[in-house]
Design an enzyme around this catalytic site. Structure first.
Site, PDB file in Angstrom:
ATOM      1  CG  ASP A 447      -1.994   0.987   1.244  1.00  0.00           C
ATOM      2  OD1 ASP A 447      -2.307   1.526   0.167  1.00  0.00           O
ATOM      3  OD2 ASP A 447      -2.557   1.245   2.321  1.00  0.00           O
ATOM      4  CD  GLU A 450      -0.450   5.360  -4.029  1.00  0.00           C
ATOM      5  OE1 GLU A 450      -1.107   4.312  -4.190  1.00  0.00           O
ATOM      6  OE2 GLU A 450      -0.025   5.746  -2.928  1.00  0.00           O
ATOM      7  CG  ASP A 544      -8.117   4.601   1.033  1.00  0.00           C
ATOM      8  OD1 ASP A 544      -7.976   3.365   1.102  1.00  0.00           O
ATOM      9  OD2 ASP A 544      -7.294   5.402   1.499  1.00  0.00           O
TER      10      ASP A 544
END
Length: 886
Positions: A447, A450, A544
């Site tokens: 996670d 990015e 999310d």
């Protein structure tokens, strides 16, 4: 099975030729291009199968505020296979950043030979074509450079650039015309969109960012500059694909009649895929970017997670809650709560102590269940932390201003591994292996990759804030917003500016390789950030989202998009991540989420709990929907094999199976699993009915086997949808392999198989079943242990029906022990009132009945359903089953 790339390539160029075309660009457009800049063709050459040209800047250029134009460009065009055209435009005199070959391996243009080709010249154009390819490339040389890609069989123009080409150091712009009335576009992600089909006057920004997926129309976690174009009109259903292989930030503006790329670096590296069907396009696309990784069988069970599980007792309570409610639970997950101060590869010594956690995971394994935990890329800067110490010793972290870049995430200040550095993958694999010695997790969830950063680095130069600002975060924020500096430097001197969108891909590749090396089994990796080709290594969830009805509905669009991107194992957080769900929303969401390829309930800290057993209405929905999912597991797993070998999405839009039905092009509130299982969920509060579209044919309800629709044309039908029910139908013409469900996949896999044979209007049907151990690294292949069985069914003149199995391949030993115990025929013609029904197995009469009921045969008169039970037909042995009317 799809032909191999090599076979396609050999077939493509048996009779290749160059063709000549003369195409003039309208004078008014040429004059406008001269005012706006553009390039002239100054030379054209051919070598083998490659057409090359040199372009020179015409006039004073355009958009002077964005920097000087590159004076000289080189273009190469090559038909790399019979279905793929490659067009590359770059600076003729200086090397520029391109996606590295080790990330997406590409054959160099000279690999493919056009030895038998000839060339003709014209002052206005050059054409590259081959007798076995449907793609034609035309280089227009006068008055200004532009190019077109067209379909040789129909003359349809697929890509038509304007003469207004802009090529600067940090800004590239190219526009193509589109037939707005007949082109339906899909793809260009990752964004949360209101519709699956792209809407005109929209901008798609590609710059990977930690932005909640509950936000519409913003750049999210992944970058996929690929689109599928499905044409309507006379050749309805003809489809092609376009990829701009570029990892730099970009805006793509879609105006309906045009598409404009505005890119802040790299090169213009286009690939065109001929299709003609949507499935063909995805097959051709994944031949280039890599086939989707096979997922372990257990990953197709139901998963439970929450950010905010307090301690081990909380986890144990959740597992017990599912067991008591008799709801399937395959995998238990833990978010960052399990870590010691949020540091990777650690366990909280108070709430998740190592010894008890190890015993908990052992109990899960004994019960046929699995355990997955999260990892974030940021490594806490802490001199007492072993992972940090080893990372420093091996010098694996991202650099900035001649030192390691210092960011901030959950554990506080962190350094980020530089996965372009070969040492980083080795470091990462070692840390995973050490951690698994303490806690033998079955998969890893990566996670925040990015990369997410809780601070905004300063803007130092035009690398951090280039002249053209893409629409980052919807307000043109600097590239550095909530991520690492664009001016940070990776291994080999690569700038973050160029490689930013690759980070999640690189971490997924390293994690996938680490799990194979450490376990010897098929890895399961779930990544938030993705790029072109990430499907080779990872599954994806949509990030999310929020507990809203809109987010429920939009999840279908994102799921279908990732199927196009070659990442078929995808799903959204069931019941919503952020915000408080409601009983009704959660009930309807599991009815949909039970049919996501990746099916996981996940929620955020501070929100109300939403495990499926907490409300009885939700529990009923879960038992019913997941019950059908687990019955369909053999079919779903066979779809995984199809995806791995051909790139075919597991969850598909309706037009994949019905490309000529233009009414399917805008359907995004329903979807198909494979070619013929239609899911029509409730997506509105208070609804007890669904308005569903059914393409032409027969459609049978998979819960009660009733015939719902039989139509020669597509039609809309209002379906009842009681509070605990989702509508799932199978199209006539399909044979579905199924198994009796259980609460885990390991138990379900031991049960007997059932075949559901849904006859089409022509009385025929077919299907297939893939079997292996579900965990070997290779799925199929020359050295794997696997079985593939194809089933066909036809009807005779007297109304009898015969189903046959054909064992295509069988090196999987258990296939001799696994048996088909029941066959259900749907859509049979009613027998004569006094007729006798008889069952023949491999030519031997097994049962008969004058009443329509017997030990081995049941017939629902008027319903067209015949059920043959009491069978014991080994999967690995061919059989013929016939139901005849005597």
């Amino acid at each position: 099975m799809a032909p191999t790339t090599a076979a396609r390539t050999r077939a493509a160029f048996l009779l290749p030729i160059f063709l000549l075309a003369v195409v003039a660009w309208p004078g008014a457009a040429a004059a406008a291009a001269a005012q706006a800049g553009g390039y002239r063709v100054v030379s054209v050459a051919r070598a083998g199968g490659v057409l090359s040209a040199r372009l020179q800047l015409a006039g004073g250029g355009a958009r002077a505020e964005l920097g000087p134009d590159v004076q000289s460009l080189s273009l190469t065009a090559s038909l790399e296979t019979d279905s793929r055209l490659h067009v590359r435009i770059t600076d003729a005199d200086h090397q520029r950043w391109e996606v590295p070959q080790d990330i997406i391996p590409r054959n160099p243009p000279h690999h493919f030979s056009l030895a038998a080709s000839t060339t003709n010249t014209s002052p206005r154009s050059r054409v590259l074509s081959a007798a076995t390819s449907d793609l034609t490339f035309t280089l227009h040389t006068s008055p200004f450079f532009r190019f077109t890609v067209s379909r040789r069989s129909s003359g349809d123009v697929l890509f038509d650039t304007s003469p207004h080409l802009v090529f600067k150091d940090k800004y590239l712009e190219l526009t193509t015309a589109l037939p707005g009335a007949t082109a339906s576009l899909y793809g260009l992600g990752e964004h949360t969109k209101r519709t699956f089909r792209l809407q005109r006057n929209d901008t798609f920004t590609l710059w990977n960012a930690d932005i909640a997926a509950s936000n519409l129309d913003l750049n999210l976690y992944g970058s996929h500059p690929f689109y599928l174009d499905v044409r309507s009109g006379a050749g309805a259903g003809a489809s092609h694909g376009v990829l701009l292989l570029n990892s730099n930030g970009m805006d793509i503006e879609y105006g309906g009649s045009y598409l404009t790329y505005k890119v802040i670096g790299g090169v213009l590296d286009f690939y065109f895929f001929a299709g003609q069907t949507p499935l063909d396009v995805v097959d051709q696309y994944t031949q280039l970017i890599g086939r989707p990784a096979p997922m372990p069988y257990w990953s197709f069970g139901f998963h439970q997670c929450r950010y905010g599980y307090k301690n081990l007792a909380d986890l144990e309570g959740v597992v017990a809650g599912y067991a008591k409610a008799r709801i399937p639970l395959e995998v238990m997950w833990t978010d960052i709560d399990y870590m010691d101060a949020f540091k990777d590869f650690t366990l909280d010594p108070v709430n998740f102590p190592a010894g008890p956690m190890r015993r908990f995971v052992d109990r899960l394994h004994q019960n046929g269940q699995k355990y997955v935990v999260i990892l974030d890329p940021g490594i806490n800067v802490n001199e007492t932390y072993g992972t940090f110490i080893r990372g420093m010793q091996q010098d694996v972290f991202l650099k900035w201003n001649n030192s390691n870049y210092l960011g901030k995430v959950w554990p506080g200040y962190v350094y980020f591994p530089d996965f372009l550095n070969p040492r980083a993958a080795t470091f990462w694999a070692k840390e995973i292996s050490l951690f698994r010695r303490t806690l033998p997790v079955d998969g890893l969830w990566i996670d925040m990759n990015e990369i997410s950063n809780f601070i905004d680095p300063p803007t130092l130069n035009t690398i951090d804030d280039p002249p053209y600002r893409i629409n980052n975060s919807g307000v043109h924020r600097p590239l550095n917003n909530k991520t690492v500096p664009a001016s940070a430097v990776h291994y080999g001197g690569v700038r973050e500016y160029d490689a930013h969108n690759l980070y999640g891909f690189l971490e997924a590749r390293a994690t996938h390789g680490a799990l194979i090396a450490d376990t010897g089994r098929r890895p399961f990796v779930l990544s938030r950030s993705t790029f072109v080709g990430s499907g080779r290594y990872t599954a994806h969830w949509t990030g999310d989202n929020a507990a809203t009805w809109d987010d429920l509905r939009y999840s279908i669009n994102t799921m279908l998009s990732f199927g196009l991107f070659g990442i078929p194992m995808v799903g959204a957080d069931i019941c919503g991540f952020s915000g408080n769900t409601t009983e009704e929303l959660c009930s309807r969401w599991i009815q949909l989420g039970a049919f996501y390829p990746f099916s996981r309930d996940h929620s955020a800290i501070g929100t109300i709990r939403r495990e499926l057993y907490l409300w009885e209405t939700v529990a009923r929905s879960a038992r019913k929907a997941l019950g059908l999912r687990y019955r369909l597991l053999p079919y779903i797993y066979t779809l995984m094999h199809e995806a791995h070998t051909t790139g075919a999405p597991m969850a598909r839009p309706l037009f994949f199976s019905y490309p000529k039905d233009v009414n399917t092009y805008g359907v995004d509130r329903q979807f198909l699993l494979g070619r013929g299982v239609l899911v029509s969920p409730v997506l509105k509060p208070g609804a007890t009915a669904v308005d569903a579209y059914f393409p032409a044919g027969r459609w049978f309800n998979l819960f009660d086997y009733s015939l719902t629709v039989a139509s020669v044309t597509g039609k809309r039908v209002t379906l009842p949808a009681p509070v605990d029910t989702v509508n799932v139908h199978v199209a006539g013409g399909n044979i579905l392999p199924m198994q009796r469900p259980a609460v885990t996949t390991s138990r379900s896999r031991q049960n007997v198989f059932h075949l559901v044979v849904a006859l089409g209007e022509d009385g025929e049907a077919d299907g297939e079943l893939f079997l292996d151990d579900g965990e070997s690294p290779e799925m199929g292949g020359e050295h794997g242990k696997w079985a593939l069985v194809r089933f066909t069914c036809g009807t005779g003149p007297g109304g009898g029906v015969t189903v046959k199995s054909h064992v295509v391949h069988d090196s999987y030993g258990p296939s001799r022990k696994l048996v088909v115990g029941k066959v259900v025929f749907l859509g049979l013609r009613s027998p004569a009132t006094k007729g006798e029904l008889a069952v023949f197995v491999n030519g031997v009469k097994a049962a008969n009945s004058t009443t329509g009921r017997a030990a081995a045969l049941g017939y629902r008169r008027g319903g067209g359903v015949a059920q043959v039970t009491g069978l014991s037909l080994p999967i690995g042995k061919e059989f013929e089953l016939k139901v005849a009317m005597l």
